[in-house]
Write a protein that holds these residues in place. Structure first.
Motif, PDB file in Angstrom:
ATOM      1  N   TYR A   1       0.660  -1.261  -0.141  1.00 23.90           N
ATOM      2  CA  TYR A   1       0.109   0.006  -0.035  1.00 23.90           C
ATOM      3  C   TYR A   1       0.798   1.242   0.096  1.00 23.90           C
ATOM      4  CZ  TYR A   1      -4.799  -2.038   0.317  1.00 23.90           C
ATOM      5  OH  TYR A   1      -5.722  -2.536   0.029  1.00 23.90           O
ATOM      6  N   ALA A   2       1.738   1.243   0.692  1.00 25.02           N
ATOM      7  CA  ALA A   2       2.917   2.259   1.112  1.00 25.02           C
ATOM      8  C   ALA A   2       3.410   2.604  -0.412  1.00 25.02           C
ATOM      9  CB  ALA A   2       3.839   2.151   1.878  1.00 25.02           C
ATOM     10  N   VAL A   3       3.782   1.687  -1.193  1.00 25.27           N
ATOM     11  CA  VAL A   3       4.321   1.914  -2.720  1.00 25.27           C
ATOM     12  C   VAL A   3       3.089   2.229  -3.604  1.00 25.27           C
ATOM     13  CG1 VAL A   3       5.586   0.843  -4.562  1.00 25.27           C
ATOM     14  CG2 VAL A   3       6.169   0.771  -2.122  1.00 25.27           C
ATOM     15  N   ALA A   4       2.175   1.523  -3.563  1.00 25.29           N
ATOM     16  CA  ALA A   4       0.868   1.876  -4.599  1.00 25.29           C
ATOM     17  C   ALA A   4       0.214   3.045  -4.619  1.00 25.29           C
ATOM     18  CB  ALA A   4       0.068   0.522  -4.625  1.00 25.29           C
ATOM     19  N   VAL A   5      -0.002   3.500  -3.304  1.00 24.59           N
ATOM     20  CA  VAL A   5      -0.922   4.354  -3.266  1.00 24.59           C
ATOM     21  C   VAL A   5      -0.398   5.804  -3.716  1.00 24.59           C
ATOM     22  CG1 VAL A   5      -2.230   5.998  -1.667  1.00 24.59           C
ATOM     23  CG2 VAL A   5      -2.529   3.310  -1.447  1.00 24.59           C
ATOM     24  N   PRO A   6       0.715   6.216  -3.399  1.00 21.80           N
ATOM     25  CA  PRO A   6       1.320   7.323  -4.222  1.00 21.80           C
ATOM     26  C   PRO A   6       1.288   7.462  -5.622  1.00 21.80           C
ATOM     27  CG  PRO A   6       2.679   6.741  -2.221  1.00 21.80           C
ATOM     28  CD  PRO A   6       1.716   5.542  -2.548  1.00 21.80           C
ATOM     29  N   LEU A   7       2.027   6.273  -5.999  1.00 21.40           N
ATOM     30  CA  LEU A   7       1.727   5.898  -7.507  1.00 21.40           C
ATOM     31  C   LEU A   7       0.547   5.999  -8.080  1.00 21.40           C
ATOM     32  CD1 LEU A   7       4.571   2.802  -7.743  1.00 21.40           C
ATOM     33  CD2 LEU A   7       4.685   5.276  -8.553  1.00 21.40           C
ATOM     34  N   LEU A   8      -0.401   5.714  -7.565  1.00 20.87           N
ATOM     35  CA  LEU A   8      -1.883   5.679  -7.887  1.00 20.87           C
ATOM     36  C   LEU A   8      -2.185   7.203  -7.916  1.00 20.87           C
ATOM     37  CD1 LEU A   8      -4.087   2.690  -6.808  1.00 20.87           C
ATOM     38  CD2 LEU A   8      -3.413   3.466  -9.107  1.00 20.87           C
ATOM     39  N   ALA A   9      -2.037   7.981  -6.948  1.00 17.74           N
ATOM     40  CA  ALA A   9      -2.226   9.488  -6.937  1.00 17.74           C
ATOM     41  C   ALA A   9      -1.623   9.923  -8.149  1.00 17.74           C
ATOM     42  CB  ALA A   9      -1.879   9.688  -5.454  1.00 17.74           C
ATOM     43  N   TYR A  10      -0.373   9.774  -8.308  1.00 18.08           N
ATOM     44  CA  TYR A  10       0.256  10.237  -9.445  1.00 18.08           C
ATOM     45  C   TYR A  10      -0.329   9.901 -10.835  1.00 18.08           C
ATOM     46  CZ  TYR A  10       4.034  11.419 -12.692  1.00 18.08           C
ATOM     47  OH  TYR A  10       4.748  12.086 -13.743  1.00 18.08           O
ATOM     48  N   SER A  11      -0.713   8.786 -10.875  1.00 16.40           N
ATOM     49  CA  SER A  11      -1.335   8.104 -12.247  1.00 16.40           C
ATOM     50  C   SER A  11      -2.694   8.819 -12.427  1.00 16.40           C
ATOM     51  CB  SER A  11      -1.626   6.565 -12.228  1.00 16.40           C
ATOM     52  OG  SER A  11      -2.711   6.527 -11.332  1.00 16.40           O
ATOM     53  N   VAL A  12      -3.425   9.404 -11.253  1.00 12.05           N
ATOM     54  CA  VAL A  12      -4.807  10.235 -11.559  1.00 12.05           C
ATOM     55  C   VAL A  12      -4.431  11.571 -12.270  1.00 12.05           C
ATOM     56  CG1 VAL A  12      -6.676  11.186 -10.425  1.00 12.05           C
ATOM     57  CG2 VAL A  12      -5.941   8.910  -9.856  1.00 12.05           C
ATOM     58  N   ARG A  13      -3.172  11.928 -11.843  1.00 12.13           N
ATOM     59  CA  ARG A  13      -2.829  13.248 -12.163  1.00 12.13           C
ATOM     60  C   ARG A  13      -2.489  13.021 -13.783  1.00 12.13           C
ATOM     61  NH1 ARG A  13       1.428  15.420  -8.539  1.00 12.13           N
ATOM     62  NH2 ARG A  13       2.235  16.782 -10.217  1.00 12.13           N
ATOM     63  N   LYS A  14      -1.819  12.074 -14.109  1.00 12.23           N
ATOM     64  CA  LYS A  14      -1.385  11.727 -15.428  1.00 12.23           C
ATOM     65  C   LYS A  14      -2.716  11.706 -16.366  1.00 12.23           C
ATOM     66  CE  LYS A  14       2.529  10.562 -17.279  1.00 12.23           C
ATOM     67  NZ  LYS A  14       3.520  11.416 -17.839  1.00 12.23           N
ATOM     68  N   LEU A  15      -3.561  10.900 -15.797  1.00 10.93           N
ATOM     69  CA  LEU A  15      -4.776  10.837 -16.543  1.00 10.93           C
ATOM     70  C   LEU A  15      -5.530  12.152 -16.923  1.00 10.93           C
ATOM     71  CD1 LEU A  15      -6.514   8.045 -16.975  1.00 10.93           C
ATOM     72  CD2 LEU A  15      -7.928   8.674 -15.182  1.00 10.93           C
ATOM     73  N   LYS A  16      -5.480  13.104 -15.887  1.00 14.27           N
ATOM     74  CA  LYS A  16      -6.261  14.164 -15.889  1.00 14.27           C
ATOM     75  C   LYS A  16      -5.964  14.909 -17.316  1.00 14.27           C
ATOM     76  CE  LYS A  16      -7.349  15.614 -11.557  1.00 14.27           C
ATOM     77  NZ  LYS A  16      -7.064  16.503 -10.183  1.00 14.27           N
ATOM     78  N   LYS A  17      -4.068  14.810 -17.471  1.00 11.40           N
ATOM     79  CA  LYS A  17      -3.971  15.593 -18.676  1.00 11.40           C
ATOM     80  C   LYS A  17      -4.213  14.795 -20.002  1.00 11.40           C
ATOM     81  CE  LYS A  17       0.115  17.000 -16.268  1.00 11.40           C
ATOM     82  NZ  LYS A  17       1.505  16.213 -16.290  1.00 11.40           N
ATOM     83  N   GLU A  18      -4.319  13.459 -19.950  1.00  5.80           N
ATOM     84  CA  GLU A  18      -4.541  12.793 -21.502  1.00  5.80           C
ATOM     85  C   GLU A  18      -5.808  12.418 -21.742  1.00  5.80           C
ATOM     86  OE1 GLU A  18      -1.454  10.629 -22.457  1.00  5.80           O
ATOM     87  OE2 GLU A  18       0.248  11.629 -21.053  1.00  5.80           O
ATOM     88  N   LEU A  19      -6.702  12.386 -20.784  1.00  2.00           N
ATOM     89  CA  LEU A  19      -7.923  11.959 -21.111  1.00  2.00           C
ATOM     90  C   LEU A  19      -8.912  12.943 -21.871  1.00  2.00           C
ATOM     91  CD1 LEU A  19      -9.328   9.404 -18.611  1.00  2.00           C
ATOM     92  CD2 LEU A  19      -8.572   8.936 -20.586  1.00  2.00           C
ATOM     93  N   ASN A  20      -9.410  12.549 -22.769  1.00  5.88           N
ATOM     94  CA  ASN A  20     -10.599  13.783 -23.368  1.00  5.88           C
ATOM     95  C   ASN A  20     -11.801  13.184 -23.681  1.00  5.88           C
ATOM     96  OD1 ASN A  20      -9.952  12.591 -25.952  1.00  5.88           O
ATOM     97  ND2 ASN A  20      -7.827  13.696 -25.737  1.00  5.88           N
ATOM     98  N   GLU A  21     -12.506  13.854 -24.393  1.00  6.00           N
ATOM     99  CA  GLU A  21     -13.916  13.027 -24.977  1.00  6.00           C
ATOM    100  C   GLU A  21     -13.738  11.847 -25.815  1.00  6.00           C
ATOM    101  OE1 GLU A  21     -17.339  14.631 -24.428  1.00  6.00           O
ATOM    102  OE2 GLU A  21     -16.348  15.655 -22.728  1.00  6.00           O
ATOM    103  N   ASN A  22     -12.532  11.829 -26.433  1.00 10.38           N
ATOM    104  CA  ASN A  22     -12.333  10.675 -27.272  1.00 10.38           C
ATOM    105  C   ASN A  22     -11.688   9.722 -26.734  1.00 10.38           C
ATOM    106  OD1 ASN A  22     -13.492  11.343 -30.061  1.00 10.38           O
ATOM    107  ND2 ASN A  22     -11.477  12.776 -30.118  1.00 10.38           N
ATOM    108  N   SER A  23     -10.819   9.808 -25.753  1.00  7.23           N
ATOM    109  CA  SER A  23      -9.998   8.764 -25.202  1.00  7.23           C
ATOM    110  C   SER A  23     -10.685   7.982 -23.905  1.00  7.23           C
ATOM    111  CB  SER A  23      -8.808   9.162 -24.773  1.00  7.23           C
ATOM    112  OG  SER A  23      -8.820  10.297 -24.077  1.00  7.23           O
ATOM    113  N   LEU A  24     -11.613   8.807 -23.377  1.00  9.46           N
ATOM    114  CA  LEU A  24     -12.138   7.959 -22.214  1.00  9.46           C
ATOM    115  C   LEU A  24     -13.048   7.048 -22.284  1.00  9.46           C
ATOM    116  CD1 LEU A  24     -12.391   9.027 -18.968  1.00  9.46           C
ATOM    117  CD2 LEU A  24     -14.472  10.048 -19.564  1.00  9.46           C
ATOM    118  N   PRO A  25     -13.961   6.997 -23.408  1.00 13.33           N
ATOM    119  CA  PRO A  25     -14.576   5.977 -23.624  1.00 13.33           C
ATOM    120  C   PRO A  25     -13.694   4.633 -24.023  1.00 13.33           C
ATOM    121  CG  PRO A  25     -15.549   7.539 -24.901  1.00 13.33           C
ATOM    122  CD  PRO A  25     -14.259   8.237 -24.341  1.00 13.33           C
ATOM    123  N   LEU A  26     -12.764   5.121 -24.872  1.00 14.01           N
ATOM    124  CA  LEU A  26     -11.794   3.849 -25.258  1.00 14.01           C
ATOM    125  C   LEU A  26     -11.313   3.222 -23.676  1.00 14.01           C
ATOM    126  CD1 LEU A  26     -10.885   2.251 -27.412  1.00 14.01           C
ATOM    127  CD2 LEU A  26      -9.166   3.796 -28.098  1.00 14.01           C
TER     128      LEU A  26
END
Lengths: 100, 222
Positions: B17-42
């Motif tokens: 958990y100590a390793v995965a949770v911070p990495l997941l938090a970072y991945s949510v930030r990454k996701l915000k940048k890359e997801l749009n109306e086209n990519s989200l459904p995919l």
């Protein structure tokens, strides 16, 4: 929303959806995902930690619903799982929109 | 690779958990940048597909079964961070709703089948892409699940060393590395790696064919 624009995407989802009962053909679990009895038989005892944590509460344990046929349970499980996944991404979309 | 509750010592799953949770938090930030109306459904569809393909258990010789995980194709089409988050969601739903994999073991499972599988797939795909795209796709799938299985085999195999009682009886998962590595990694090299490779190749090709529009938008970033 994306139902119309991405209709074709659902085609591939449908193919896999209809294929899932194939997963019920195997009577054997994945390596390591045994019943507790397995340890009793192979080791002669059940490790303490494993013995203590056998009762978790789940909505549909092992993808099977009491009183329902295996295939029907499996399909219902698949629908529930897929619905939750889309719900998550739909929620994410709403959150992201509000932030912009 | 869906580790049940009770198989891992608290030292192990807390570290997970100590390793995965911070990495997941970072991945949510990454996701915000890359997801749009086209990519989200995919992404949502491929995540759902990953959940479905994990329900298709394939029996193999030796009295066990297994399945593909679908991480590699998300990693290649988008990026490893998104694949990591997608798989983490699938594994969380499996643990909470279906009791498939323990909630204590969730972080470890998500580091293996999510994080490691995703970054391995991306690395292998980039390595072989110029040589041949189809081979690169297959190998990305194969390596992704084999590396994930190695991680799970090591985590399970070290449990007897980490935790045992005074008599030397293991408290959690009882078999050591000499057993877990051949059993888990071996079966993934021979069978599930091949299945994952074919899945990665087929789904990628299929998407390319039926949805070239959606596809071309995202493949530029790959």
């Amino acid at each position: 929303m994306f139902l119309k624009r991405h209709k074709k995407l659902f085609f591939i989802l449908g193919i896999f959806f209809f294929l899932i009962p194939v997963g019920l053909l195997s009577e054997y679990p994945a390596w390591g995902e045994w019943d507790v009895d397995f340890f009793k038989e192979s080791l002669g005892f059940i490790p303490e930690g494993i013995k203590k944590s056998t009762n978790s509460i789940n909505l549909i344990p092992d993808y099977s619903i009491n009183g329902l046929n295996d295939v029907v349970s499996y399909y219902i499980s698949a629908i529930v799982g897929v619905a939750l996944i889309f719900l998550f991404f739909w929620g994410l979309k709403v959150v992201l929109k509000n932030e912009r | 690779m869906h580790i049940p509750d009770g198989y891992l010592s608290p030292e192990t799953y807390i570290a997970g958990y100590a390793v995965a949770v911070p990495l997941l938090a970072y991945s949510v930030r990454k996701l915000k940048k890359e997801l749009n109306e086209n990519s989200l459904p995919l992404v949502a569809t491929l995540t759902a597909l990953s959940f479905l393909v994990m329900m298709i258990n394939v029996p193999i010789p030796g009295g066990t079964s297994g399945h593909a995980i679908g991480t590699a194709v998300i990693s290649i089409l988008f990026n490893p961070w998104i694949a990591f988050l997608s798989l983490s969601i699938v594994l969380l739903i499996q643990a909470l709703v279906f009791g498939d994999g323990g909630i204590t073991a969730w972080a470890i499972a998500s580091l293996g089948m999510g994080f490691l599988a995703a970054f391995t797939a991306s690395f292998i795909y980039k390595l072989f892409y110029r040589l041949n795209k189809n081979i690169a796709l297959f190998l990305a799938g194969w390596f992704s699940i084999v590396v994930a299985s190695l991680f799970v085999a090591v985590v399970l195999g070290i449990q007897p060393m980490i935790a045992h009682d005074e008599k030397g009886n293991p408290l959690f998962f009882p078999f050591d590395l000499k057993i877990t590595i051949p059993a888990i990694v071996g079966s993934h090299m021979l069978y599930f790696g091949v299945i994952e490779g074919i899945y990665t190749l087929t789904v990628f090709k299929f998407l390319e064919k039926i949805n070239s529009q959606v596809f071309s938008d995202v493949s530029k970033e790959a």
